[in-house]
Structures are given as structure tokens and as C-alpha cells.
Design a protein around this motif. Structure first.
Motif, mmCIF file in Angstrom:
data_model
loop_
_atom_site.group_PDB
_atom_site.id
_atom_site.type_symbol
_atom_site.label_atom_id
_atom_site.label_comp_id
_atom_site.label_asym_id
_atom_site.label_seq_id
_atom_site.Cartn_x
_atom_site.Cartn_y
_atom_site.Cartn_z
ATOM 1 N N HIS A 5 0.722 -1.202 -0.209
ATOM 2 C CA HIS A 5 0.271 0.066 -0.219
ATOM 3 C C HIS A 5 0.548 1.151 0.187
ATOM 4 C CE1 HIS A 5 -2.668 2.768 0.895
ATOM 5 N NE2 HIS A 5 -2.248 3.019 1.574
ATOM 6 N N LEU A 6 1.990 1.390 0.690
ATOM 7 C CA LEU A 6 3.035 2.824 0.554
ATOM 8 C C LEU A 6 3.814 2.764 -0.553
ATOM 9 C CD1 LEU A 6 4.689 2.078 4.562
ATOM 10 C CD2 LEU A 6 2.731 4.404 3.578
ATOM 11 N N LYS A 7 3.952 1.318 -1.422
ATOM 12 C CA LYS A 7 4.779 1.577 -2.519
ATOM 13 C C LYS A 7 3.874 2.192 -3.438
ATOM 14 C CE LYS A 7 7.900 -1.691 -2.445
ATOM 15 N NZ LYS A 7 8.496 -3.297 -2.958
ATOM 16 N N THR A 8 2.197 2.110 -3.499
ATOM 17 C CA THR A 8 1.632 2.130 -4.106
ATOM 18 C C THR A 8 1.294 3.340 -3.945
ATOM 19 O OG1 THR A 8 0.405 0.519 -4.622
ATOM 20 C CG2 THR A 8 -1.519 1.773 -5.169
ATOM 21 N N SER A 9 1.187 4.259 -2.570
ATOM 22 C CA SER A 9 0.939 5.610 -2.804
ATOM 23 C C SER A 9 2.002 6.740 -3.069
ATOM 24 C CB SER A 9 0.630 5.703 -0.979
ATOM 25 O OG SER A 9 1.866 5.286 -0.244
ATOM 26 N N TYR A 10 2.667 5.907 -2.574
ATOM 27 C CA TYR A 10 4.712 6.818 -3.349
ATOM 28 C C TYR A 10 4.455 6.313 -4.239
ATOM 29 C CZ TYR A 10 6.812 7.751 1.574
ATOM 30 O OH TYR A 10 7.245 7.531 1.729
ATOM 31 N N LYS A 11 4.225 5.327 -5.355
ATOM 32 C CA LYS A 11 4.314 5.822 -7.217
ATOM 33 C C LYS A 11 3.064 6.474 -7.301
ATOM 34 C CE LYS A 11 4.103 2.802 -10.955
ATOM 35 N NZ LYS A 11 3.577 1.024 -11.473
ATOM 36 N N ASN A 12 1.761 6.437 -6.957
ATOM 37 C CA ASN A 12 1.010 7.635 -7.124
ATOM 38 C C ASN A 12 1.607 9.290 -6.485
ATOM 39 O OD1 ASN A 12 -0.641 6.136 -8.036
ATOM 40 N ND2 ASN A 12 -1.522 5.511 -6.024
ATOM 41 N N TYR A 13 2.483 8.959 -6.246
ATOM 42 C CA TYR A 13 2.707 10.265 -5.266
ATOM 43 C C TYR A 13 3.668 11.299 -6.859
ATOM 44 C CZ TYR A 13 4.957 14.477 -2.898
ATOM 45 O OH TYR A 13 5.893 15.676 -2.453
ATOM 46 N N ALA A 14 4.827 10.375 -7.452
ATOM 47 C CA ALA A 14 5.486 10.931 -8.136
ATOM 48 C C ALA A 14 5.037 10.866 -9.542
ATOM 49 C CB ALA A 14 6.616 9.320 -8.818
ATOM 50 N N PRO A 15 5.170 11.774 -10.473
ATOM 51 C CA PRO A 15 4.752 12.320 -11.766
ATOM 52 C C PRO A 15 5.080 10.714 -12.193
ATOM 53 C CG PRO A 15 6.856 13.283 -11.495
ATOM 54 C CD PRO A 15 6.630 13.373 -9.941
ATOM 55 N N VAL A 16 4.140 11.163 -13.433
ATOM 56 C CA VAL A 16 4.526 9.424 -14.075
ATOM 57 C C VAL A 16 5.333 9.867 -15.465
ATOM 58 C CG1 VAL A 16 2.954 7.789 -15.845
ATOM 59 C CG2 VAL A 16 1.520 9.560 -14.192
ATOM 60 N N SER A 17 5.465 11.375 -15.559
ATOM 61 C CA SER A 17 6.601 10.779 -16.524
ATOM 62 C C SER A 17 7.725 11.670 -16.124
ATOM 63 C CB SER A 17 5.611 12.193 -17.839
ATOM 64 O OG SER A 17 4.956 12.876 -17.848
ATOM 65 N N TRP A 18 8.065 11.901 -15.321
ATOM 66 C CA TRP A 18 9.304 12.005 -14.858
ATOM 67 C C TRP A 18 10.512 12.295 -15.483
ATOM 68 C CZ3 TRP A 18 14.142 10.105 -14.101
ATOM 69 C CH2 TRP A 18 13.819 8.684 -13.807
ATOM 70 N N GLN A 19 10.789 11.439 -15.946
ATOM 71 C CA GLN A 19 12.457 11.408 -17.461
ATOM 72 C C GLN A 19 11.858 12.555 -18.543
ATOM 73 O OE1 GLN A 19 9.892 8.743 -16.362
ATOM 74 N NE2 GLN A 19 11.198 6.762 -16.206
ATOM 75 N N LEU A 20 10.512 12.397 -18.848
ATOM 76 C CA LEU A 20 9.988 13.430 -19.823
ATOM 77 C C LEU A 20 10.008 15.108 -19.259
ATOM 78 C CD1 LEU A 20 9.267 14.498 -22.382
ATOM 79 C CD2 LEU A 20 6.652 13.877 -21.825
ATOM 80 N N GLU A 21 9.389 14.918 -18.293
ATOM 81 C CA GLU A 21 9.893 16.822 -16.727
ATOM 82 C C GLU A 21 11.759 17.309 -17.215
ATOM 83 O OE1 GLU A 21 9.439 17.979 -12.867
ATOM 84 O OE2 GLU A 21 8.187 16.469 -13.234
ATOM 85 N N PHE A 22 12.071 16.190 -16.666
ATOM 86 C CA PHE A 22 14.142 15.753 -16.908
ATOM 87 C C PHE A 22 14.480 16.182 -18.181
ATOM 88 C CE2 PHE A 22 13.155 15.082 -12.153
ATOM 89 C CZ PHE A 22 14.863 15.860 -11.868
ATOM 90 N N LEU A 23 13.887 15.952 -19.231
ATOM 91 C CA LEU A 23 14.197 16.486 -20.727
ATOM 92 C C LEU A 23 14.133 17.496 -21.260
ATOM 93 C CD1 LEU A 23 13.947 12.205 -22.410
ATOM 94 C CD2 LEU A 23 15.895 13.568 -22.242
ATOM 95 N N ILE A 24 12.576 17.835 -20.482
ATOM 96 C CA ILE A 24 12.083 19.353 -21.062
ATOM 97 C C ILE A 24 12.874 20.107 -20.118
ATOM 98 C CG2 ILE A 24 10.125 20.695 -20.661
ATOM 99 C CD1 ILE A 24 7.936 18.280 -21.774
ATOM 100 N N ALA A 25 13.201 19.862 -19.475
ATOM 101 C CA ALA A 25 14.179 20.938 -17.734
ATOM 102 C C ALA A 25 15.579 21.552 -18.500
ATOM 103 C CB ALA A 25 13.441 20.750 -16.851
ATOM 104 N N GLY A 26 15.873 20.528 -18.894
ATOM 105 C CA GLY A 26 17.500 20.595 -19.836
ATOM 106 C C GLY A 26 17.461 20.956 -20.664
#
Length: 437
Positions: A5-26
Motif C-alpha cells: 500500500h505504501l509503495k502504491t501511495s509513493y508511486k501515485n505521488y511521483a509524476p508519471v513522466s518524470w523522465q520527460l519532465e527532466f528532458l524538457i527542463a534540461g
């Protein structure tokens, strides 16, 4: 079940496309970092120096400051988001936080760790700071943009209504007014508005002017959000941080422009304290004043000659035209009544008209430009309007015979005249030595 349950909550807390977010920011940060080269090309090549007026120079400078504000803010946001992601990765694999049963510490040390923020609280705090850094960056971008509008209005009023061209061409005035307006838009001088509202025509006019300023400068875009930050935190801390942030962007922009734009910039070098003994007889030889030494994407700025080592029996002198020269040329043309010299309708008189007008035009140019070689003044020079084939700068070209000069080192000095507040005074254009074969 609890661990999943904690894994699921942390997973939902993270942005789904964080890799894309970092590429765009970079990509955005890299684009902002390299954007200054593009703006240099745009303003100095697409818009030659001869076409620069106060509005274009201010937009050029303001664009640099805007990109530096965004670069600093997005860079800080990326760092915070990177730390957040690193902490999240650890919490994703170990969602139960610290295992105190395996922690070999005494009772008081364990108690101290338990009283500190847990992993989830640390992640939430980092996420808040990352979001806040992004928000502040956008607000400060609005502040710079509105400051550009205010500075443009000030310079327009000074130049077009009062004719104070001498003031808007003063570097100290421009940088001082830029700093003042930035701090004004940030709200550093809001204490001046704390007086009680009073009735009367004077205060009604003041309210009306403030409304024009409020909407005309774009202050309404960010004023309320800035007040939210100030009223829910420490005002002095926000104003200190904001002032430092904006002044840092301003300082970086001044130095970057000062590396290639030579008109009145405070190019302060923090890492090189070497000083050269200054003597009036020792000239600073700039290769950019020699036509054959110009590198790609460079400009003359003031003017120059064909080479440092002259083998010809003439000197090719090129003077770059600046907008400020128009003020003096108009003054001379008015005194010569050149503008009232109407073209005749008869074909037989047109040739004479062109010749007489050309003579008057040469008189105006010779009054504008003063040329000396080894302290000898050259008068009645034939100047031609010219667009340089390398730099695309517009200006004036003349060929001066030097066959009577002895072989060896010589110095050419050029001056231009400007008309400020009814007075005429010469000003430096360029001084450059050359060797005659």
C-alpha cells in the motif's frame, strides 16, 4: 499488505513522466544558456548598429536580463527536483523509512532521529520548495518584463517630449534607472504608499496615474501573487532574496553584453585583477578596427581602416553611422536650409539641383566627421554613403591619400559631433595606429 500500500501511495505521488519532465527542463535550460548567442546575432547582424536607437538597445538589454532570470530560476528548480527524485527513489524501495530495530544507537540518539521529519515529510517539503522556485521564477520574469515597459516609457518621454537624448545615452543613468525600476516593481518602495488616503483633486490625479501605471506596466499580472508571498512569509527575506536575484541577473547580462557591445557597459571582471599602466601615448589597439582582421559575425561598431599594415597610397576610412548622428545632421541641414531646398520642375535645372544639394550634403558630413592623421586635420573630404560588405553596417566611406606621408608608424584619429541641449561638441569615434610601407 501495508508495504504494498505504501509503495502504491509513493508511486501515485511521483509524476508519471518524470523522465520527460527532466528532458524538457534540461532542454529549456540549455536553450536559455545558448540564447545569448542567438540574440547577439539577431541584434548586431540583422539589425546593424547604425539602426540602433534607445528602444532597440533597451529591448536588447531587457531580453538578456529575461533569459538570465529564467535560467537562474529554472536551474535552481532543476536542482531541487533532482534532489527530490533521488530521495523519492530511496523511499520507493524502502517505504517504511528508517528501520530503528537495526539502528545501533543509544536511546537518546534514536529519539533524536524519530523527532526529525520522516521521509514522506521531507519529500513533501522538497516538492513545495521546487514548486515555489518555479513560481518565483515566473513572477520575477513578469517583474523584468513590466520593468522593460516602464523603462521604455521613461526613455520615450525623455527623448521625444523633452529631447534629453544626452541623458538616455548615459550608461550610469540607464543602469541606475534599471535598478530603481526593478526594485520598484518588486515592491521595495511600497512603504511610500502607506499614507492615509486624502481627498482632493491632487490625490484623485495621483490615483488615476497609479491606475495607468498599474495596468500599463503589467503590474496587475503578478502583484497579488507577490503580496501572497510577502504577507504569508517574512517580507524582508523575500525582498532581500528578490533584490539579490534580479541584481544578479542584471549583473550577468551587463557583463555578457559588455564582451562585444562597447557602448557604455559596466564590464566588470571579477577573476582578473591585472592592471596595465595607462598612458595617453599608448593606444589600445583593437583588431576589430582593421577590415582585414574582422572575424565572422563581428562588427566595426565605430569604424576602422583597411589594415594595420598599409601598402596602398590611400587610407580607406569607414565611419559607422549611429542614430545619434541624425540629431546633428538635422541641425546642420536646418542651418543650411537643405530641407527647404526643393527640387525644380524643369529638367534643365535638375542636374544643377542634384550637384548643389550634393555639395550641401558633403558640407554637413564634413561638419559631422573630423579626421586627423598625426595631428594634421583633413578637410573637405568626399564622403560616400556605404554599407560595409562584411558587417552589413551602414555608414560613410572616404579614401584619403597618404602618399605624402613618410613610411613608418602613423595614427589616425576620428571624431564625430553631437548636438545636445543646443550646444555642439566633438566626441570620440576611434583612434587607431597603422604602419605605412
Amino acid at each position: 499488505m501495508k508495504k504494498n500500500h505504501l509503495k502504491t501511495s509513493y508511486k501515485n505521488y511521483a509524476p508519471v513522466s518524470w523522465q520527460l519532465e527532466f528532458l524538457i527542463a534540461g532542454g529549456i535550460i540549455f536553450s536559455l544558456y545558448t540564447s545569448t548567442d542567438y540574440f547577439k546575432h539577431l541584434f548586431l547582424l540583422k539589425y546593424p548598429i547604425s539602426n540602433f536607437d534607445y528602444a532597440q538597445v533597451l529591448l536588447f538589454f531587457g531580453t538578456y536580463v529575461l533569459t538570465r532570470v529564467l535560467l537562474i530560476g529554472f536551474g535552481l528548480n532543476l536542482v531541487l527536483r533532482t534532489v527530490w527524485l533521488a530521495y523519492f527513489a530511496i523511499s520507493y524501495w524502502h517505504p517504511d523509512d528508517v528501520n530503528y530495530d537495526k539502528l545501533k544507537l543509544n536511546f537518546y540518539q534514536k529519539k533524536n532521529h524519530k523527532e526529525q521529519a520522516n521521509a514522506k515529510a521531507r519529500l513533501l517539503n522538497l516538492d513545495k520548495w521546487a514548486n515555489l522556485s518555479f513560481s518565483i521564477t515566473i513572477i520575477f520574469t513578469f517583474i523584468v518584463f513590466s520593468s522593460i515597459i516602464v523603462l521604455l516609457s521613461i526613455q520615450f518621454i525623455l527623448a521625444e517630449l523633452f529631447g534629453a537624448y544626452w541623458l538616455i545615452n548615459n550608461a550610469v543613468f540607464n543602469y541606475t534607472s534599471a535598478i530603481f525600476v526593478l526594485l520598484l516593481q518588486l515592491g521595495l518602495f511600497d512603504f511610500l504608499l502607506r499614507k492615509k488616503h486624502q481627498r482632493g483633486t491632487f490625490f484623485k490625479i495621483g490615483d488615476m496615474l497609479y491606475k495607468i501605471y498599474y495596468y500599463g506596466s503589467g503590474l496587475f499580472f503578478y502583484r497579488r501573487e507577490l503580496l501572497v508571498l510577502r504577507t504569508n512569509g517574512r517580507t524582508w527575506l523575500l525582498l532581500t532574496f528578490g533584490s539579490g536575484y534580479l541584481l544578479l541577473a542584471l549583473f550577468i547580462s551587463i557583463n555578457q553584453i559588455g564582451e562585444f557591445y562597447q557602448a557604455g557597459t559596466f564590464n566588470v571582471n571579477l577573476f582578473d585583477d591585472r592592471e596595465t599602466f595607462d598612458s595617453s601615448q599608448n593606444y589600445i589597439v583593437d583588431y576589430k578596427m582593421y577590415e582585414d582582421q574582422l572575424a565572422p559575425n563581428e562588427v566595426f561598431f565605430n569604424g576602422g581602416i583597411q589594415s594595420q599594415y598599409v601598402k596602398d597610397n590611400y587610407l580607406k576610412v569607414f565611419i559607422v553611422h549611429h542614430r545619434k548622428y541624425d540629431w546633428y545632421l538635422k541641425y546642420v541641414q536646418d542651418s543650411l536650409k537643405l530641407n527647404t531646398y526643393q527640387q525644380p520642375k524643369s529638367n534643365s535645372l535638375r542636374r544643377q539641383y542634384v550637384q548643389e544639394r550634393g555639395i550641401l550634403d558633403q558640407v554637413a558630413l564634413n561638419r559631422l566627421i573630423k579626421v586627423e592623421i598625426d595631428d594634421k586635420l583633413y578637410t573637405d573630404i568626399n564622403w560616400d554613403r556605404y554599407q560595409h560588405y562584411k558587417t552589413k553596417e551602414e555608414g560613410y566611406l572616404a579614401y584619403i591619400k597618404v602618399d605624402t606621408l613618410d613610411p613608418g608608424r602613423h595614427v589616425i584619429r576620428t571624431y564625430t559631433r553631437n548636438r545636445f541641449t543646443g550646444k555642439v561638441r566633438p566626441s570620440y569615434c576611434f583612434v587607431v595606429p597603422f604602419y605605412l610601407d
